[in-house]
Design a protein around this motif. Structure first.
Motif, PDB file in Angstrom:
ATOM      1  N   LYS A 128      -6.351  -0.303 -10.587  1.00 25.10           N
ATOM      2  CA  LYS A 128      -6.175  -1.656 -11.109  1.00 25.10           C
ATOM      3  C   LYS A 128      -5.536  -1.536 -12.482  1.00 25.10           C
ATOM      4  O   LYS A 128      -5.891  -0.642 -13.257  1.00 25.10           O
ATOM      5  CB  LYS A 128      -7.533  -2.335 -11.220  1.00 25.10           C
ATOM      6  N   GLN A 175      -3.467  -4.954  -8.486  1.00 22.24           N
ATOM      7  CA  GLN A 175      -4.227  -3.959  -7.719  1.00 22.24           C
ATOM      8  C   GLN A 175      -3.266  -3.277  -6.767  1.00 22.24           C
ATOM      9  O   GLN A 175      -2.468  -3.934  -6.102  1.00 22.24           O
ATOM     10  CB  GLN A 175      -5.320  -4.643  -6.921  1.00 22.24           C
ATOM     11  N   VAL A 208      -9.473   4.705  -3.580  1.00 24.73           N
ATOM     12  CA  VAL A 208      -8.670   3.867  -2.678  1.00 24.73           C
ATOM     13  C   VAL A 208      -7.532   3.147  -3.404  1.00 24.73           C
ATOM     14  O   VAL A 208      -6.717   2.491  -2.781  1.00 24.73           O
ATOM     15  CB  VAL A 208      -9.539   2.825  -1.924  1.00 24.73           C
ATOM     16  N   GLY A 209      -7.497   3.271  -4.732  1.00 28.01           N
ATOM     17  CA  GLY A 209      -6.408   2.604  -5.435  1.00 28.01           C
ATOM     18  C   GLY A 209      -6.666   2.510  -6.918  1.00 28.01           C
ATOM     19  O   GLY A 209      -7.558   3.184  -7.452  1.00 28.01           O
ATOM     20  N   LYS A 265       0.832  -1.205   0.000  1.00 23.08           N
ATOM     21  CA  LYS A 265       0.000   0.000   0.000  1.00 23.08           C
ATOM     22  C   LYS A 265       0.874   1.266   0.000  1.00 23.08           C
ATOM     23  O   LYS A 265       1.918   1.305   0.641  1.00 23.08           O
ATOM     24  CB  LYS A 265      -0.902  -0.014   1.237  1.00 23.08           C
ATOM     25  N   TYR A 279      -3.236  -0.309  -3.719  1.00 23.82           N
ATOM     26  CA  TYR A 279      -4.066   0.559  -2.881  1.00 23.82           C
ATOM     27  C   TYR A 279      -3.258   1.760  -2.418  1.00 23.82           C
ATOM     28  O   TYR A 279      -2.042   1.682  -2.225  1.00 23.82           O
ATOM     29  CB  TYR A 279      -4.621  -0.232  -1.696  1.00 23.82           C
ATOM     30  N   GLN A 295     -14.171   3.719  -3.036  1.00 26.21           N
ATOM     31  CA  GLN A 295     -15.125   3.265  -2.002  1.00 26.21           C
ATOM     32  C   GLN A 295     -15.967   4.458  -1.615  1.00 26.21           C
ATOM     33  O   GLN A 295     -15.429   5.467  -1.131  1.00 26.21           O
ATOM     34  CB  GLN A 295     -14.369   2.757  -0.785  1.00 26.21           C
TER      35      GLN A 295
END
Ligand code: FAD
Length: 625
Positions: free
Chosen positions: A138, A144, A135-136, A5, A146, A130
């Motif tokens: 892809k 993925q 939040v991130g 993250k 974040y 979200q």
């Protein structure tokens, strides 16, 4: 696969992404830069040059704030010119011809050597959200990642479509894939997108150009540089050349009009008006018998030349045949054809002044995705997005530059407040405080602000302070000391200005438009000794700054006064969720626009087109109550 993250993910390693990543990481955010190809970081998609009128001021501002564009330019330039020297200092604009391959290599090296910054080669196709918070991301390779904040800097790559004559094909730049899926993802989140276009000329093999038939344009004899840091001085330079189109060239180009994607309506997006294609120029200015072209070298180790002014999306054969009718290009071979590209952008009125989107929290947009054009405009936005994403994550106040503080302030305020209907580039005429926003004082204006938020280093701050001290000492000397008729009269006579009959204040001499500070330095032994004893690093620059402040003091004070007066409007805040529709005294258009753009201050509201001075008075009266 899921990567670790991050605090901030920057998507796209163009000029905006590179500055965003550097700023965020240097401030201490754990940052990841994801870009399609790590070998094309900060690639110059179009001309191999940085700076120019108003753009040069922006590069100096980026540098003063602690960005990298000025440093990279200094390390890789092959020619430097200060444009507009014959005009007032507000118009002086540094411009460098760059080695475009080295430019990219140097950027990558600087990013690889930046702490807190990781690089990842991949393509982002989806934003992960979200609720109303990003939040991130892809990627195409199904990774993925974040993060607490995401900065999108996709340039011309979103659904990019390249046009050459009757052919169109998908691409983000020639030879590089376009990005699919991301626009759809964003429009599904409620963002509005639209299309713009831009274009680029042929690149010619210099071994096939007859330069003896062209006019040479050399760099400055005593070249300056962009960065306020100790970057290397330019010691050898390459020349540009001037060439001209002619009626035969125009006739050939006209033959291609029926296959032109622009004239046949296949290109829908609007292009930059001030940077038209050659076909656009001969169509719009039909009576002009020739157009000037600048032949710009693309580096030390390549024969490639950029034909500035010959941008075209006409069929390749037409471009080639027309080129060969230009004097000096009779045997020219081309490396790459010119082309036009259409791409998606997101109208920037969807952004706050921090470049965070209004719709999704912690999501930022910077660069060409906001409808701008140019490396400098992109880099500036990237830096500001990187800074603001970091500050927001750390619950610190926003970093917003006012229009009276920086061209960067003008740029972002224009984008967010007025939006764009064609690719936006910076001009000096867009700034109302031009004499304050000079290239020579970018460090004085901005380094202290950047140092206060932790971006500009202590060393930068000290360099700025010692430079300021030096030119203030020079100013004091000129104000306090006299010069004799014997010393200065030969110069005055040579310059066609009346001689003096007795010792006179140096200040009074320098205020004469014909005389510059170097003239006084050459004439006065005392002044020379004083300057030599100061032992300063950047004598030329400090002397110039002193001269500007002496000669233009009155204008500078006047602009400062106006800026101070108007700044009170910049400090009157408007509530983000205020319901403008209840204020019946506002015009209908003002209610609509204010509700959509949601200005942060009265000052910003007053610059929205459709919000009249009467509407502004209504707001002020209402707030007064
Ligand atoms: P770019 O420099 O386009 O960089 C975007 C980067 O992001 C690229 O490296 C790309 O690979 C990467 N990327 C994009 N999407 C993704 C994704 N989803 N995932 C991972 N990586 C991604 N400017 C002028 O001032 N004058 C001109 O005449 C001019 N002509 C131009 C002609 C052409 C053909 C092109 C392509 C551009 C031209 N420009 C011109 C524009 C100038 O190149 C841009 O304004 C500037 O480069 C924008 O910088 P940027 O960082 O926003 O985007």
């Amino acid at each position: 696969m899921v990567l670790e993250k991050y605090d901030i993910i920057v998507v796209g390693g163009g000029h905006a992404g590179a500055e965003a990543a550097a700023a965020a990481a240097n401030l201490g955010s754990k940052t990841l830069l994801i870009t399609q190809n790590l070998d094309t970081i900060a690639q110059m998609s179009c001309n191999p040059a940085m700076g120019g009128v108003a753009k040069g001021q922006i590069v100096r501002e980026i540098d003063a704030l602690g960005g990298y564009s000025g440093i990279v330019t200094d390390k890789t330039m092959i020619q430097f010119r200060m444009l507009n020297r014959s005009k007032g200092p507000a118009m002086w604009s540094p411009r460098a011809q760059s080695d475009r391959m080295m430019f990219s290599v140097e950027w990558r090296s600087m990013l690889e050597n930046t702490q807190n910054l990781d690089l990842w080669q991949d393509e982002v196709n989806e934003i992960l959200v979200q609720g109303t918070r990003v939040v991130g991301v892809k990627t195409k390779m199904q990774v993925q990642v974040y993060a607490k904040a995401v900065i999108l800097t996709n340039g011309t790559f979103l659904n990019g479509l390249i046009h050459i004559g009757e052919f169109s094909f998908s691409g983000g730049r020639i030879g590089e894939p376009s990005v699919k899926g991301l626009t759809k993802c964003l429009t599904e989140l409620g963002f509005e997108s639209a299309r713009l276009k831009t274009g680029t000329p042929v690149r010619v093999d210099g071994r096939t150009i007859n330069f003896s038939l062209l006019e040479e344009q050399r760099g400055d004899e005593n070249p300056s540089k962009f960065s306020f840091t100790q970057t290397p001085k330019l010691v050898r330079q390459r020349s540009c050349h001037l060439a001209y189109t002619n009626e035969e060239v125009h006739d050939i180009l006209r033959e291609g009009f029926e296959k032109s994607p622009m004239f046949t309506g296949r290109i829908q997006g609007r292009g930059p008006r001030y940077c038209p294609s050659i076909e656009d120029k001969i169509n719009r200015f039909a009576d002009k018998i020739r157009h000037q072209l600048f032949i710009e070298p693309e580096g030390w180790t390549t024969h490639s030349y950029y034909i500035n002014g010959f941008s075209s999306s006409l069929p390749m054969q037409i471009q080639y045949d027309a080129l060969r009718k230009i004097k000096g290009f009779e045997n020219a071979k081309i490396f790459r054809p010119g082309y036009a590209i259409e791409y998606d952008y997101f109208p920037p009125t969807q952004l706050k002044l921090t470049l965070e989107t209004k719709r999704i929290e912690y999501l930022y947009f910077a660069g060409q995705i906001n409808g701008t054009t140019g490396y400098e405009e992109a880099g500036a936005q990237g830096l500001m997005a990187g800074v603001n994403a970091h500050l927001k994550l750390n619950e610190k106040p926003e970093f917003i530059l006012q229009r009276s503080q920086a061209y960067i302030g003008v740029l972002i305020d224009d984008l967010v407040t007025k939006g764009v209907d064609e690719p936006y580039r910076m001009f000096t005429s867009r700034a109302e405080y031009r004499i304050l926003l000079r290239q020579d004082n970018a460090d004085i204006r901005l380094t202290p602000l950047s140092h206060a938020i932790g971006l500009a280093s202590d060393a930068r701050m000290q360099a700025m302070e010692s430079r300021k001290q030096s030119y203030e000492q020079i100013i004091a000397f000129v104000k306090e000391n006299n010069i004799s008729p014997e010393e200065i009269n030969p110069t005055l006579e040579q310059k066609g200005t009346p001689p003096i009959s007795h010792r006179t204040k140096m200040l009074n001499i320098i205020l004469r438009p014909q005389v510059n500070i170097q003239d006084i330095l050459s004439a006065s032994e005392g002044f020379r000794q004083f300057v030599d004893n100061m032992n300063i690093e950047s004598v030329k620059e400090d002397m110039e700054s002193a001269e500007i402040l002496l000669k233009y003091q009155r204008y500078i004070e006047k602009e400062e006064e106006i800026a101070n007066k108007l700044s009170k409007f910049e400090n009157i805040l408007l509530k983000e969720d205020f319901n403008y529709h209840v204020l019946n005294a506002l015009s209908y258009e003002a209610r609509e626009k204010l509700s959509r753009i949601r200005p942060k201050t009265i000052g910003q509201a007053s610059r929205i087109s459709g919000v009249s001075p009467a509407d502004v008075s209504v707001l002020i009266v209402f707030l007064g109550r």
